[in-house]
Motif scaffolding. Sequence first.
Motif, PDB file in Angstrom:
ATOM      1  N   MET A   1       0.847  -1.197   0.000  1.00  0.00           N
ATOM      2  CA  MET A   1       0.000   0.000   0.000  1.00  0.00           C
ATOM      3  C   MET A   1       0.886   1.252   0.000  1.00  0.00           C
ATOM      4  O   MET A   1       1.775   1.367   0.828  1.00  0.00           O
ATOM      5  CB  MET A   1      -0.882  -0.008   1.258  1.00  0.00           C
ATOM      6  N   ARG A   2       0.644   2.164  -0.954  1.00  0.00           N
ATOM      7  CA  ARG A   2       1.462   3.375  -1.042  1.00  0.00           C
ATOM      8  C   ARG A   2       0.722   4.559  -0.408  1.00  0.00           C
ATOM      9  O   ARG A   2      -0.366   4.920  -0.847  1.00  0.00           O
ATOM     10  CB  ARG A   2       1.770   3.680  -2.501  1.00  0.00           C
ATOM     11  N   ILE A   3       1.354   5.132   0.611  1.00  0.00           N
ATOM     12  CA  ILE A   3       0.730   6.252   1.332  1.00  0.00           C
ATOM     13  C   ILE A   3       1.438   7.537   0.938  1.00  0.00           C
ATOM     14  O   ILE A   3       2.664   7.644   1.067  1.00  0.00           O
ATOM     15  CB  ILE A   3       0.815   6.020   2.854  1.00  0.00           C
ATOM     16  N   SER A   4       0.689   8.502   0.447  1.00  0.00           N
ATOM     17  CA  SER A   4       1.270   9.789   0.047  1.00  0.00           C
ATOM     18  C   SER A   4       0.830  10.862   1.023  1.00  0.00           C
ATOM     19  O   SER A   4      -0.367  11.025   1.280  1.00  0.00           O
ATOM     20  CB  SER A   4       0.809  10.165  -1.369  1.00  0.00           C
ATOM     21  N   ILE A   5       1.815  11.576   1.547  1.00  0.00           N
ATOM     22  CA  ILE A   5       1.528  12.635   2.525  1.00  0.00           C
ATOM     23  C   ILE A   5       1.957  13.964   1.916  1.00  0.00           C
ATOM     24  O   ILE A   5       3.079  14.098   1.411  1.00  0.00           O
ATOM     25  CB  ILE A   5       2.293  12.376   3.844  1.00  0.00           C
ATOM     26  N   ILE A   6       1.050  14.936   1.961  1.00  0.00           N
ATOM     27  CA  ILE A   6       1.365  16.257   1.405  1.00  0.00           C
ATOM     28  C   ILE A   6       1.681  17.198   2.557  1.00  0.00           C
ATOM     29  O   ILE A   6       0.804  17.474   3.396  1.00  0.00           O
ATOM     30  CB  ILE A   6       0.184  16.827   0.584  1.00  0.00           C
TER      31      ILE A   6
ATOM     32  N   VAL B   1      -5.948  16.008  -7.410  1.00  0.00           N
ATOM     33  CA  VAL B   1      -5.914  14.539  -7.510  1.00  0.00           C
ATOM     34  C   VAL B   1      -7.065  14.086  -8.399  1.00  0.00           C
ATOM     35  O   VAL B   1      -8.176  14.612  -8.313  1.00  0.00           O
ATOM     36  CB  VAL B   1      -5.991  13.892  -6.095  1.00  0.00           C
ATOM     37  N   GLN B   2      -6.716  13.109  -9.284  1.00  0.00           N
ATOM     38  CA  GLN B   2      -7.731  12.570 -10.187  1.00  0.00           C
ATOM     39  C   GLN B   2      -7.512  11.076 -10.299  1.00  0.00           C
ATOM     40  O   GLN B   2      -6.397  10.640 -10.664  1.00  0.00           O
ATOM     41  CB  GLN B   2      -7.562  13.213 -11.569  1.00  0.00           C
ATOM     42  N   ASN B   3      -8.509  10.296  -9.966  1.00  0.00           N
ATOM     43  CA  ASN B   3      -8.383   8.831 -10.037  1.00  0.00           C
ATOM     44  C   ASN B   3      -7.119   8.329  -9.341  1.00  0.00           C
ATOM     45  O   ASN B   3      -6.334   7.601  -9.945  1.00  0.00           O
ATOM     46  CB  ASN B   3      -8.391   8.356 -11.489  1.00  0.00           C
ATOM     47  N   ARG B   4      -6.902   8.747  -8.127  1.00  0.00           N
ATOM     48  CA  ARG B   4      -5.746   8.329  -7.307  1.00  0.00           C
ATOM     49  C   ARG B   4      -4.402   8.843  -7.827  1.00  0.00           C
ATOM     50  O   ARG B   4      -3.354   8.488  -7.331  1.00  0.00           O
ATOM     51  CB  ARG B   4      -5.661   6.800  -7.192  1.00  0.00           C
ATOM     52  N   GLN B   5      -4.440   9.637  -8.902  1.00  0.00           N
ATOM     53  CA  GLN B   5      -3.211  10.183  -9.483  1.00  0.00           C
ATOM     54  C   GLN B   5      -3.023  11.597  -8.926  1.00  0.00           C
ATOM     55  O   GLN B   5      -3.883  12.473  -9.121  1.00  0.00           O
ATOM     56  CB  GLN B   5      -3.373  10.225 -11.022  1.00  0.00           C
TER      57      GLN B   5
ATOM     58  N   VAL C   1      -3.477   5.766  -0.447  1.00  0.00           N
ATOM     59  CA  VAL C   1      -4.004   6.544   0.675  1.00  0.00           C
ATOM     60  C   VAL C   1      -3.385   7.933   0.568  1.00  0.00           C
ATOM     61  O   VAL C   1      -2.203   8.073   0.256  1.00  0.00           O
ATOM     62  CB  VAL C   1      -3.592   5.909   2.037  1.00  0.00           C
ATOM     63  N   LEU C   2      -4.188   8.968   0.836  1.00  0.00           N
ATOM     64  CA  LEU C   2      -3.679  10.343   0.769  1.00  0.00           C
ATOM     65  C   LEU C   2      -3.859  11.011   2.134  1.00  0.00           C
ATOM     66  O   LEU C   2      -4.936  10.914   2.733  1.00  0.00           O
ATOM     67  CB  LEU C   2      -4.464  11.119  -0.304  1.00  0.00           C
ATOM     68  N   ILE C   3      -2.792  11.668   2.602  1.00  0.00           N
ATOM     69  CA  ILE C   3      -2.895  12.420   3.859  1.00  0.00           C
ATOM     70  C   ILE C   3      -2.572  13.890   3.577  1.00  0.00           C
ATOM     71  O   ILE C   3      -1.491  14.204   3.063  1.00  0.00           O
ATOM     72  CB  ILE C   3      -1.931  11.866   4.936  1.00  0.00           C
ATOM     73  N   GLY C   4      -3.491  14.763   3.902  1.00  0.00           N
ATOM     74  CA  GLY C   4      -3.256  16.203   3.763  1.00  0.00           C
ATOM     75  C   GLY C   4      -2.681  16.735   5.062  1.00  0.00           C
ATOM     76  O   GLY C   4      -3.362  16.769   6.084  1.00  0.00           O
ATOM     77  N   ALA C   5      -1.405  17.125   4.994  1.00  0.00           N
ATOM     78  CA  ALA C   5      -0.742  17.740   6.157  1.00  0.00           C
ATOM     79  C   ALA C   5      -0.175  19.070   5.685  1.00  0.00           C
ATOM     80  O   ALA C   5       0.899  19.491   6.097  1.00  0.00           O
ATOM     81  CB  ALA C   5       0.363  16.821   6.668  1.00  0.00           C
ATOM     82  N   ASP C   6      -0.932  19.705   4.785  1.00  0.00           N
ATOM     83  CA  ASP C   6      -0.400  20.854   4.048  1.00  0.00           C
ATOM     84  C   ASP C   6      -0.889  22.194   4.605  1.00  0.00           C
ATOM     85  O   ASP C   6      -1.060  23.153   3.857  1.00  0.00           O
ATOM     86  CB  ASP C   6      -0.709  20.718   2.551  1.00  0.00           C
TER      87      ASP C   6
ATOM     88  N   ASN D   1     -13.531   9.621  -4.452  1.00  0.00           N
ATOM     89  CA  ASN D   1     -13.479   8.754  -5.639  1.00  0.00           C
ATOM     90  C   ASN D   1     -12.665   7.493  -5.368  1.00  0.00           C
ATOM     91  O   ASN D   1     -11.759   7.135  -6.134  1.00  0.00           O
ATOM     92  CB  ASN D   1     -12.889   9.507  -6.841  1.00  0.00           C
ATOM     93  N   GLY D   2     -12.922   6.866  -4.228  1.00  0.00           N
ATOM     94  CA  GLY D   2     -12.253   5.597  -3.889  1.00  0.00           C
ATOM     95  C   GLY D   2     -10.903   5.783  -3.216  1.00  0.00           C
ATOM     96  O   GLY D   2     -10.259   4.786  -2.845  1.00  0.00           O
ATOM     97  N   LEU D   3     -10.451   7.022  -3.049  1.00  0.00           N
ATOM     98  CA  LEU D   3      -9.145   7.253  -2.411  1.00  0.00           C
ATOM     99  C   LEU D   3      -9.359   7.713  -0.957  1.00  0.00           C
ATOM    100  O   LEU D   3      -9.864   8.815  -0.717  1.00  0.00           O
ATOM    101  CB  LEU D   3      -8.372   8.341  -3.187  1.00  0.00           C
ATOM    102  N   PRO D   4      -8.975   6.868   0.023  1.00  0.00           N
ATOM    103  CA  PRO D   4      -9.130   7.302   1.420  1.00  0.00           C
ATOM    104  C   PRO D   4      -8.244   8.519   1.676  1.00  0.00           C
ATOM    105  O   PRO D   4      -7.040   8.477   1.412  1.00  0.00           O
ATOM    106  CB  PRO D   4      -8.644   6.093   2.234  1.00  0.00           C
ATOM    107  N   THR D   5      -8.849   9.600   2.159  1.00  0.00           N
ATOM    108  CA  THR D   5      -8.117  10.860   2.337  1.00  0.00           C
ATOM    109  C   THR D   5      -8.297  11.361   3.758  1.00  0.00           C
ATOM    110  O   THR D   5      -9.426  11.487   4.249  1.00  0.00           O
ATOM    111  CB  THR D   5      -8.639  11.920   1.343  1.00  0.00           C
TER     112      THR D   5
END
Length: 362
Positions: A1-6, A114-118, A134-139, A244-248
Motif C-alpha cells: 500500500m502506497r501512502i502519500s503525505i502532502i 488529484v484525479q483517479n488516485r493520481q 491513501v492520501l494524507i493532507g498535512a499541508d 473517488n475511492g481514495l481514502p483521504t
Amino acid sequence: MRISIIGGGPSGSSAAHDLARKGHEVHLFEENSEIGIPCHCTGIVTKVLWEHIPKKKELILNELKSVRIHGPSTFTDVPLSEFVLDRAGLDKYLAQRASDAGVSIHYNQRFTGVQNRQLMFSSSDTQSPKQADVLIGADGPRSAVAKATNIFGERRFYLGVQATASGNFVPDRFEVWFGTVCPGFFAWLVPESESVARIGIAALESPQKYFQPFIKKHAKKIISYQGGPIPWFNKSSKQFTMHNGLPTYLVGDAGGLVKATTGGGIITGIMSGQLCAQAIEQQTSYEKLLAPLKRELWLHDFMRSMLNKFSDADYDHLIELMSTPKVKNILFNHPREFPSRFLCKLLLAQPRFMKFLPKTIM
Ligand SMILES: Cc1cc2nc3c(=O)[nH]c(=O)nc-3n(C[C@H](O)[C@H](O)[C@H](O)COP(=O)(O)OP(=O)(O)OC[C@H]3O[C@@H](n4cnc5c(N)ncnc54)[C@H](O)[C@@H]3O)c2cc1C
C-alpha cells in the motif's frame, strides 16, 4: 500500500514516521526546497510535547517559568513550565526521523489536485511516484488536499503577525495582553533570551492595525518577520473522506485541529498525525480516534467564543479572579491542551468564574 503525505510540517512528518515504522511505503511531498523554512510560528509548547516525541535539548531555545497575563489595567503572574522551540529545527528533526524510518521525501513538489488516485503537482518532476492508495493532507491551514477532496468546508482564520526582535526581556517569563490592544485574540511577547523575543498579535482582520503600535512599544530592533493564518477550529469540520475511492485524511492545521484559545497547533498536529497513522495501520475509524482530541478543541472553541464577548472590564475581572493561589496552582498543574481536566476544578476553586458563563449564550 502506497501512502502519500502532502506537507512536511510536524503533523505530516509524525504520521509519516509512524506509518513507515510499521513497514508501509510512505512518500512525503513538500512544496519548499527545505523543511521548516520559511518559519511562521512562535514555537511555544507545553511539556505535553515530550509525551509524543523524544525530548531533544538542542530543540529547546529557552525554558519559561511563568506567564504575565495583562488585562487593560491589571496583570497577574502565573507559574508554569513551558518551552520555546527552535521551530525550524523541530520540523527538520521530525522529517529526518521520518526519513530514517524509511520515508521518501520529495522536495519542491507543490500538490495541486488529484484525479483517479493520481496526484498532481506544479513541478514537472517525473521521478517521484504520483499514484496513491491513501492520501494524507498535512499541508497547513489553506490545505490544497482539503480543497481538492471537497472537505475544506467553512473555515475562519486568525491572521498572525510576529517579529523576532531585540530588546531587554525577562528571559524566563512570557507575556500576553488581552483587551483593546488586540480585540478578539491577544498579543504576545515570548523571549528566546534576555535580548531577543518573538513579539506578535493575531486578529480576524486588519492585524497590522494592532501589530504596528504593539511592536513599536516593545521592540528595540526588528531582526525578522513571521506570520500566517491560524485556523479557528470548527467542530463540524471533516478530517476524513473517501474521495473517488481514495481514502483521504487531514491532520494538523490542514484539518483545522488548532486550539482556538491560543492558536497553538504544534502538539495537536503531532497528536493527529499519530492518530491518523494508528487509524490506517489498524484499519479503524480516524474520526473515532480523533473524537477525544476534538472534544478538547471544542472546549477551547467554547472558551474563545466567551472571551470574544469580553469587555475590557471583564478581562480585568477575569485576571483578578485568576490571581488566587488555588487557581494558579490548578493552572500550573494542568497543561492547557486538555481543558476537560481542569475547567471543573477551576470553577470549584473560584465559583465566581460562573459569572462569565452567560457570555457563552449571549
Ligand atoms: C504567527 C504564528 C504563531 C504561532 N505560534 C504557535 C506556538 O507558539 N505554538 C504552537 O503550538 N503553534 C503555534 N502556531 C501554529 C502552528 O504553527 C501550526 O499549528 C503548526 O505549524 C501546524 O503544523 P502542520 O504540520 O499541521 O502544518 P504546517 O507547519 O503549516 O506545515 C505544512 C507544510 O505543508 C507544506 N505545504 C503547504 N501546501 C503544500 C502543497 N500544496 N504541496 C506540498 N506541500 C505543501 C508547507 O510548506 C509546510 O511545510 C502559530 C502560528 C502562527 C501563524
